[in-house]
Design a protein around this motif. Structure first.
Motif, PDB file in Angstrom:
ATOM      1  N   ARG A 225      -0.815  -2.732   4.137  1.00  0.00           N
ATOM      2  CA  ARG A 225      -1.507  -3.764   3.363  1.00  0.00           C
ATOM      3  C   ARG A 225      -0.563  -4.337   2.309  1.00  0.00           C
ATOM      4  NH1 ARG A 225      -7.085  -4.142   3.661  1.00  0.00           N
ATOM      5  NH2 ARG A 225      -8.096  -2.573   4.960  1.00  0.00           N
TER       6      ARG A 225
ATOM      7  N   SER B  26       0.834  -1.195   0.000  1.00  0.00           N
ATOM      8  CA  SER B  26       0.000   0.000   0.000  1.00  0.00           C
ATOM      9  C   SER B  26       0.873   1.252   0.000  1.00  0.00           C
ATOM     10  CB  SER B  26      -0.920  -0.001   1.220  1.00  0.00           C
ATOM     11  OG  SER B  26      -0.161  -0.050   2.415  1.00  0.00           O
ATOM     12  N   ASP B  27       0.373   2.303  -0.637  1.00  0.00           N
ATOM     13  CA  ASP B  27       1.129   3.551  -0.705  1.00  0.00           C
ATOM     14  C   ASP B  27       1.184   4.265   0.641  1.00  0.00           C
ATOM     15  OD1 ASP B  27       1.561   3.149  -3.408  1.00  0.00           O
ATOM     16  OD2 ASP B  27      -0.259   4.242  -3.989  1.00  0.00           O
TER      17      ASP B  27
END
Length: 214
Positions: free
Chosen positions: A168, A151-152
């Motif tokens: 994530r 995830s960013d």
């Protein structure tokens, strides 16, 4: 260990050193052997498909143009059977393409010793390039690789009264699953005692997963 200028030559820093603009010590590595062929093969195996194909096509075009210039320098050493005019650059390029691809239509034939030798050398280079490119292509296709995306944004929250970083991780392969997945996370922190940054292992809430589906 952190070395200073006073340590150089006293036995504490028994390796060649140099200093950058900020005064920090940089280690100079000497005697390390570089394997050009092995490094290039590793790069072609690990790079993207776009770069891989561009490298192959680029090498193919460079060799074709190189031998075309050799044939053009000996323009009288090749004969075009489909026209009565002297051979030009395009005829030399066609001869180079035919020799590199081992097609040999026979419309342009070598006559002098230089063009005969160049055609023989180009033929063997084409055979070796074909074998090498085929081996690299087979290795890339047959080597299984995973595609894991992170995830960013990472979330920092309190879990059981302890500051925790959550993130994530997803499997981007739509038709495959990963089994017995193990994850390890380290944080780059500054150690006051050592005076440098170190990688500190982080304790995970769950470090293993039996099945990682897409």
């Amino acid at each position: 260990m952190k070395w200073t200028k006073k340590d150089v030559g006293t036995g504490k820093a028994n390796f060649p050193v140099q200093y950058d603009l900020s005064g920090r010590v940089e280690v100079i590595v000497k005697g390390s052997k570089t394997q050009v062929i092995g490094d290039c093969a590793f790069f072609l195996l690990r790079t993207s498909w776009t770069k891989f194909l561009c490298c192959l096509v680029g090498a193919y075009l460079i060799l074709i143009l190189f031998f075309a210039l050799i044939y053009l320098a000996e323009a009288d050493g090749m004969v075009c059977l489909i026209k009565d005019e002297p051979c030009d650059f395009w005829d030399a390029l066609n001869l180079s393409v035919h020799s590199m691809s081992t097609i040999g239509f026979g419309s342009i034939v070598p006559q002098s010793a230089l063009t005969h030798s160049a055609v023989a050398v180009e033929f063997w280079i084409a055979v070796l390039m074909g074998a090498g490119a085929g081996g690299l292509l087979f290795s890339r296709v047959s080597t299984a690789s995973s595609r894991v995306a992170f995830s960013d944004v990472a979330l920092v929250t309190n879990i059981r009264g302890c500051p925790t970083v959550t993130m994530r991780i997803v499997n981007e392969r739509p038709f495959s699953s990963l089994f017995d997945v193990t994850c390890r996370v380290s944080a780059l922190v500054k150690d006051p005692k050592a005076g440098m940054r170190i990688l500190a292992p982080c304790e995970l809430e769950r470090s293993t997963n039996m099945m990682f589906r897409a």
